[in-house]
Design a protein around this motif. Sequence first.
Motif, PDB file in Angstrom:
ATOM      1  N   UNK A 137       0.832  -1.199   0.000  1.00 54.67           N
ATOM      2  CA  UNK A 137       0.000   0.000   0.000  1.00 54.67           C
ATOM      3  C   UNK A 137       0.863   1.242   0.000  1.00 54.67           C
ATOM      4  N   UNK A 138       0.213   2.431  -0.068  1.00 54.19           N
ATOM      5  CA  UNK A 138       0.974   3.675  -0.171  1.00 54.19           C
ATOM      6  C   UNK A 138       1.821   3.937   1.058  1.00 54.19           C
ATOM      7  N   UNK A 139       1.273   3.592   2.241  1.00 56.22           N
ATOM      8  CA  UNK A 139       2.031   3.825   3.475  1.00 56.22           C
ATOM      9  C   UNK A 139       3.311   3.000   3.491  1.00 56.22           C
ATOM     10  N   UNK A 140       3.181   1.710   3.156  1.00 55.10           N
ATOM     11  CA  UNK A 140       4.354   0.834   3.153  1.00 55.10           C
ATOM     12  C   UNK A 140       5.366   1.287   2.118  1.00 55.10           C
ATOM     13  N   UNK A 141       4.877   1.664   0.916  1.00 53.42           N
ATOM     14  CA  UNK A 141       5.777   2.129  -0.139  1.00 53.42           C
ATOM     15  C   UNK A 141       6.531   3.381   0.294  1.00 53.42           C
ATOM     16  N   UNK A 142       5.809   4.312   0.922  1.00 55.46           N
ATOM     17  CA  UNK A 142       6.467   5.537   1.371  1.00 55.46           C
ATOM     18  C   UNK A 142       7.493   5.270   2.445  1.00 55.46           C
ATOM     19  N   UNK A 143       7.187   4.327   3.336  1.00 55.00           N
ATOM     20  CA  UNK A 143       8.113   3.987   4.412  1.00 55.00           C
ATOM     21  C   UNK A 143       9.389   3.377   3.865  1.00 55.00           C
ATOM     22  N   UNK A 144       9.242   2.477   2.901  1.00 54.87           N
ATOM     23  CA  UNK A 144      10.410   1.837   2.300  1.00 54.87           C
ATOM     24  C   UNK A 144      11.242   2.846   1.528  1.00 54.87           C
ATOM     25  N   UNK A 145      10.588   3.743   0.781  1.00 61.55           N
ATOM     26  CA  UNK A 145      11.310   4.773   0.041  1.00 61.55           C
ATOM     27  C   UNK A 145      12.075   5.674   0.979  1.00 61.55           C
ATOM     28  N   UNK A 146      11.457   6.063   2.095  1.00 64.13           N
ATOM     29  CA  UNK A 146      12.125   6.904   3.088  1.00 64.13           C
ATOM     30  C   UNK A 146      13.331   6.186   3.651  1.00 64.13           C
ATOM     31  N   UNK A 147      13.189   4.902   3.871  1.00 64.05           N
ATOM     32  CA  UNK A 147      14.276   4.087   4.397  1.00 64.05           C
ATOM     33  C   UNK A 147      15.468   4.110   3.460  1.00 64.05           C
ATOM     34  N   UNK A 148      15.227   3.969   2.157  1.00 62.03           N
ATOM     35  CA  UNK A 148      16.310   3.963   1.185  1.00 62.03           C
ATOM     36  C   UNK A 148      16.953   5.340   1.069  1.00 62.03           C
ATOM     37  N   UNK A 149      16.146   6.380   1.045  1.00 59.35           N
ATOM     38  CA  UNK A 149      16.672   7.738   0.906  1.00 59.35           C
ATOM     39  C   UNK A 149      17.542   8.094   2.092  1.00 59.35           C
ATOM     40  N   UNK A 150      17.130   7.662   3.266  1.00 59.50           N
ATOM     41  CA  UNK A 150      17.840   8.040   4.489  1.00 59.50           C
ATOM     42  C   UNK A 150      19.212   7.411   4.585  1.00 59.50           C
ATOM     43  N   UNK A 152      19.959  -7.960  -0.795  1.00 58.99           N
ATOM     44  CA  UNK A 152      19.158  -7.716  -2.002  1.00 58.99           C
ATOM     45  C   UNK A 152      18.409  -8.991  -2.378  1.00 58.99           C
ATOM     46  N   UNK A 153      19.108 -10.117  -2.324  1.00 57.94           N
ATOM     47  CA  UNK A 153      18.475 -11.390  -2.640  1.00 57.94           C
ATOM     48  C   UNK A 153      17.401 -11.774  -1.633  1.00 57.94           C
ATOM     49  N   UNK A 154      17.627 -11.451  -0.363  1.00 58.95           N
ATOM     50  CA  UNK A 154      16.651 -11.791   0.676  1.00 58.95           C
ATOM     51  C   UNK A 154      15.346 -11.013   0.514  1.00 58.95           C
ATOM     52  N   UNK A 155      15.398  -9.881  -0.196  1.00 57.72           N
ATOM     53  CA  UNK A 155      14.162  -9.127  -0.453  1.00 57.72           C
ATOM     54  C   UNK A 155      13.136  -9.990  -1.173  1.00 57.72           C
ATOM     55  N   UNK A 156      13.608 -10.949  -1.962  1.00 58.36           N
ATOM     56  CA  UNK A 156      12.695 -11.810  -2.715  1.00 58.36           C
ATOM     57  C   UNK A 156      11.856 -12.688  -1.799  1.00 58.36           C
ATOM     58  N   UNK A 157      12.314 -12.879  -0.577  1.00 55.75           N
ATOM     59  CA  UNK A 157      11.609 -13.765   0.354  1.00 55.75           C
ATOM     60  C   UNK A 157      10.816 -12.993   1.408  1.00 55.75           C
ATOM     61  N   UNK A 201       7.571  -4.792   6.456  1.00 54.25           N
ATOM     62  CA  UNK A 201       8.651  -4.590   7.429  1.00 54.25           C
ATOM     63  C   UNK A 201       9.874  -5.437   7.086  1.00 54.25           C
ATOM     64  N   UNK A 202       9.651  -6.658   6.615  1.00 50.28           N
ATOM     65  CA  UNK A 202      10.765  -7.510   6.199  1.00 50.28           C
ATOM     66  C   UNK A 202      11.517  -6.859   5.041  1.00 50.28           C
ATOM     67  N   UNK A 224      15.494  -5.481   4.901  1.00 51.73           N
ATOM     68  CA  UNK A 224      16.439  -5.995   3.906  1.00 51.73           C
ATOM     69  C   UNK A 224      16.982  -4.877   3.018  1.00 51.73           C
ATOM     70  N   UNK A 225      16.112  -3.944   2.617  1.00 53.10           N
ATOM     71  CA  UNK A 225      16.558  -2.833   1.785  1.00 53.10           C
ATOM     72  C   UNK A 225      17.502  -1.910   2.556  1.00 53.10           C
ATOM     73  N   UNK A 226      17.195  -1.696   3.822  1.00 53.12           N
ATOM     74  CA  UNK A 226      18.042  -0.856   4.665  1.00 53.12           C
ATOM     75  C   UNK A 226      19.447  -1.454   4.768  1.00 53.12           C
ATOM     76  N   UNK A 227      19.525  -2.756   5.031  1.00 52.70           N
ATOM     77  CA  UNK A 227      20.820  -3.412   5.187  1.00 52.70           C
ATOM     78  C   UNK A 227      21.559  -3.504   3.853  1.00 52.70           C
ATOM     79  N   UNK A 228      20.811  -3.731   2.772  1.00 54.05           N
ATOM     80  CA  UNK A 228      21.446  -3.752   1.452  1.00 54.05           C
ATOM     81  C   UNK A 228      22.062  -2.388   1.129  1.00 54.05           C
TER      82      UNK A 228
END
Length: 211
Positions: free
Chosen positions: A1-14, A49-54, A59-60, A64-68
């Motif tokens: 959803x939009x909330x999850x997408x925004x949270x993940x994007x913020x995580x990557x940008x940060x 990056x590979x673990x993102x597939x699982x 939140x998972x 994974x994106x944060x650590x990648x």
Amino acid sequence: NNHASGLINHDQVAVFPDHGQRNIFGQRFDRVGRVKAMSLSILFYSLFSGLCAFATLPEHFLVCRFLAALGMGGEWALGVALVMEVWPEDKRPLMAGSIGAAANVGMIVVGLVGVFYPVTGDSWKHHFLIGASPAILTFLIRFFVPESERWKRSVGESAVAKPSIRELFEPQLRSATLGGVLLSSIVIIGTWGAVQWNPVWVESLAKESGA
């Protein structure tokens, strides 16, 4: 959803490619050598990056994106340091520019992969598994990339005082340091924030044009 997408994007940008991961991989791991540290950072971001597939929950995926991104930022810093130490001084500006441009080449390659193998509700996991492929580079790097001679010499200079990050916040440098951090933060947040919306903009333009 939009909330999850925004949270993940913020995580990557940060995190990408901010100072936190450069400190973890660049300063801490660099004690074992430039080449070994770079191999570890590539393995780190490839693994997550590979673990993102699982991932089964947003939140998972976020973790994974944060650590990648941590590994990616560390690899970038270590790769630049290694190139700057190995190449002749008069070639360093050219190599620094080439490294920066290589990131854009990578984005084009990713786009081409998406053209020939479109991302769908079923195939997105395969794309993240492809993202784990740089792990293969760790073996090639360890065997074929020589360690920096400058780093080797620095190891033997333990008696020489090592620079500390605290020096950047001494009175004579504090204003310049904080100003640089502020300007860099604006660039990173603005650039990567815009990048996250590029797929949405392109998709909307394609729909409007009937493509």
